[in-house]
Write an enzyme that holds these catalytic residues in place. Structure first.
Site, PDB file in Angstrom:
ATOM      1  N   ARG A 150       6.206 -20.302  43.026  1.00 57.10           N
ATOM      2  CA  ARG A 150       4.957 -21.057  43.073  1.00 57.10           C
ATOM      3  C   ARG A 150       4.035 -20.416  44.112  1.00 57.10           C
ATOM      4  O   ARG A 150       4.487 -19.919  45.139  1.00 57.10           O
ATOM      5  CB  ARG A 150       5.221 -22.520  43.458  1.00 57.10           C
ATOM      6  CG  ARG A 150       3.961 -23.369  43.414  1.00 57.10           C
ATOM      7  CD  ARG A 150       4.109 -24.704  44.103  1.00 57.10           C
ATOM      8  NE  ARG A 150       2.834 -25.410  44.129  1.00 57.10           N
ATOM      9  CZ  ARG A 150       2.564 -26.481  44.874  1.00 57.10           C
ATOM     10  NH1 ARG A 150       3.503 -26.967  45.665  1.00 57.10           N
ATOM     11  NH2 ARG A 150       1.379 -27.032  44.843  1.00 57.10           N
ATOM     12  N   HIS A 151       2.740 -20.475  43.861  1.00 63.99           N
ATOM     13  CA  HIS A 151       1.757 -19.932  44.802  1.00 63.99           C
ATOM     14  C   HIS A 151       1.875 -20.608  46.169  1.00 63.99           C
ATOM     15  O   HIS A 151       2.436 -21.698  46.318  1.00 63.99           O
ATOM     16  CB  HIS A 151       0.340 -20.123  44.255  1.00 63.99           C
ATOM     17  CG  HIS A 151      -0.002 -21.557  43.997  1.00 63.99           C
ATOM     18  ND1 HIS A 151      -0.338 -22.448  44.996  1.00 63.99           N
ATOM     19  CD2 HIS A 151      -0.046 -22.274  42.845  1.00 63.99           C
ATOM     20  CE1 HIS A 151      -0.582 -23.635  44.489  1.00 63.99           C
ATOM     21  NE2 HIS A 151      -0.402 -23.565  43.179  1.00 63.99           N
ATOM     22  N   GLY A 152       1.292 -19.984  47.185  1.00 68.29           N
ATOM     23  CA  GLY A 152       1.320 -20.534  48.534  1.00 68.29           C
ATOM     24  C   GLY A 152       0.285 -21.620  48.744  1.00 68.29           C
ATOM     25  O   GLY A 152      -0.407 -22.047  47.805  1.00 68.29           O
ATOM     26  N   ALA A 157       4.791 -22.488  47.862  1.00 67.82           N
ATOM     27  CA  ALA A 157       5.594 -21.264  47.920  1.00 67.82           C
ATOM     28  C   ALA A 157       7.048 -21.481  47.521  1.00 67.82           C
ATOM     29  O   ALA A 157       7.914 -20.657  47.824  1.00 67.82           O
ATOM     30  CB  ALA A 157       5.517 -20.623  49.308  1.00 67.82           C
TER      31      ALA A 157
END
Length: 482
Positions: free
Chosen positions: A81-83, A394
């Site tokens: 997952r994105h930060g 994240a």
């Protein structure tokens, strides 16, 4: 690529002795003497739902779980997952209005005209609040952009994986050995760049091949082409709405209002905005203090954590059977990679919380014995489906293939969420025979995913829409490239 660096005005660092809130006098479930600024432990920061920071101070380095005696890691499949990101544009409108609420809270305390049943906010918290302002640089232009802290978190995670698996993540990029994908928005593209920079050095993204976005969307976000029953997820009769109207939340709104000096209860939206600002600012600046966290006592964060767990349970979790079908092609991609002795050695996809949760749902993990409902909150205080633990900023899922030559079945797989092993009951302390993995998930390999992934709809027509969409995008691309 531009990475946003938010600034928390007036976030001072206090070095006074920690207040141990558990020794405070409990009134209606919380300690009225609690002072956020003076609490150096802050256990509630572990429970900010999907906006929890990956590197909260309590997270331990858990690399030892990847080491299997007499086994060698040979392949890895990562889903990341994105930060930490900025708020959505529609959220910014509500968060800006907190400046007015800040002034009203300060006026309540300065005039000392409140009818508080409990102690007021402590002076250090009030000082933080007085110095707080909405960051004028955060505008709709930067809708959900990755923050500097988000970039650093992802880069650090990449370095950790490289250190754990030096035989897989070599120093130099090789197109045959590595495969990367990300979705077509800033926060995932920037997170991808941070990840490959952590693996291969500065500006690594400039020479790494990534498939076209149309292919990535088909694999990483196929659910976007399936009809969703929003009424079931967040409608007036949904479990999510029922909980927001429950006695638990009504009491919380009253208690928070009194704590802040208001004789009449605040609106629900105001309380949720304070909570949102708190969790965002703590994710953006791990060592600083958001004054909006001081509006709540520690136990109240558990009450505020549950709504998003509920919403995601029905949107992306075990609350709907169809959710286990959406990522059929992705599960096949995972199995195909692990089952193939050829290259690449490492696959890493950067995506969103919904996609990560759908993958976990497809694999049948973090499924509680009792469904999540508005009225089951107190019974599920130790629930498995807890976004704070499984889907923080994240968050990352890893499937690692091992060669164990001394075992009867030498091919093994171990699954991890956020660097912690997933303990399947059909595996040995988390280490699974490859044959058992294939048998467990054969329902995905024995179907046509294009017809299977949208359940409860006209499957052929949905996929036709998807193909038409791709064809239209391709046509537009050719038109502009002429």
């Amino acid at each position: 690529m531009y990475i946003f660096q938010p600034f928390i005005a007036g976030c001072l660092v206090f070095t006074l002795t920690t207040v141990v809130f558990v020794n405070g006098h409990s009134v209606d479930g919380y300690c009225h003497e609690y002072c956020y600024s003076l609490d150096h432990i802050r256990p509630q920061t572990d429970y900010f739902s999907s906006k929890t920071s990956y590197f909260v101070s309590k997270r331990q380095y858990v690399g030892k779980h990847f080491i299997i005696p007499n086994c060698s890691p040979v392949k890895i499949w990562l889903y990341i997952r994105h930060g930490a990101r900025l708020p959505k544009a529609k959220e910014m409108k509500h968060l800006r209005q907190l400046e007015k609420l800040r002034d009203e809270i300060l006026a309540n305390h300065e005039k000392n005209n409140s009818t508080l049943a409990f102690s007021e906010m402590c002076r250090p918290d009030l000082k933080l609040l007085k110095e707080w302002n909405w960051d004028r640089n955060i505008t709709e232009k930067y809708d959900e952009f990755l923050t500097e802290q988000g970039w650093n978190d992802i880069k650090t995670i990449a370095k950790r994986y490289k250190q754990l698996f030096p035989n897989i993540f070599e120093d130099t990029y090789d197109e045959e050995k590595f495969s990367f994908r990300y979705t077509d928005v800033h926060r995932t593209e920037a997170s991808y760049r941070a990840f490959v920079e952590g693996l291969f050095g500065l500006d690594a993204h400039e020479y790494i091949h990534v498939p076209p976005h149309q292919e990535n969307i088909k694999l990483l976000k196929p659910y976007k082409f399936c009809p969703t029953d929003e009424e079931e997820i967040t409608g007036k009769d949904s479990e999510y709405r029922k909980y927001l109207k429950s006695k638990t939340i009504s009491q919380l709104v009253m208690d928070v209002s009194k704590r802040l000096g208001f004789e009449c209860p605040l609106k629900m939206r105001q309380v949720l905005s304070m909570y949102d600002m708190c969790v965002y600012e703590q994710a953006w600046n791990l060592s600083d203090s958001s004054p909006w966290c001081a509006a709540f006592t520690p136990s109240q964060f558990y009450d505020l954590e549950y709504p998003e767990d509920l919403r995601k349970y029905y949107e992306s979790g075990h609350g709907r059977e169809a959710n286990s079908r959406f990522l059929c092609a992705l599960v096949n991609d995972l199995l195909a990679h692990l089952g193939n002795d050829d290259q690449p050695k490492a696959v890493a996809y950067v995506t969103h919380s919904s996609s990560l949760l759908l993958l976990l749902t497809s694999l049948g993990v973090f499924n509680d014995s009792e469904p999540l409902r508005a009225d089951s909150y107190h019974r599920l205080s130790d629930r498995k489906w807890r976004l704070s633990k499984i889907a923080p900023f994240a968050s990352n899922f890893a499937a690692v293939k091992y060669d164990c030559p001394n075992d009867i079945e030498s091919e093994k797989v171990k699954f991890f969420i956020n660097e912690e092993p997933i303990d399947f009951e059909w595996c040995d302390a988390g280490l699974c025979d490859w044959s058992a993995v294939k048998e467990r998930y054969k329902k995905y390999t024995e179907v046509n995913c294009d017809e299977y992934f949208c359940s409860g709809t006209s499957k052929s027509s949905v996929f036709s829409i998807f193909l038409i969409t791709l064809a239209t995008l391709a046509a537009i691309s050719l038109l502009f490239n002429k």
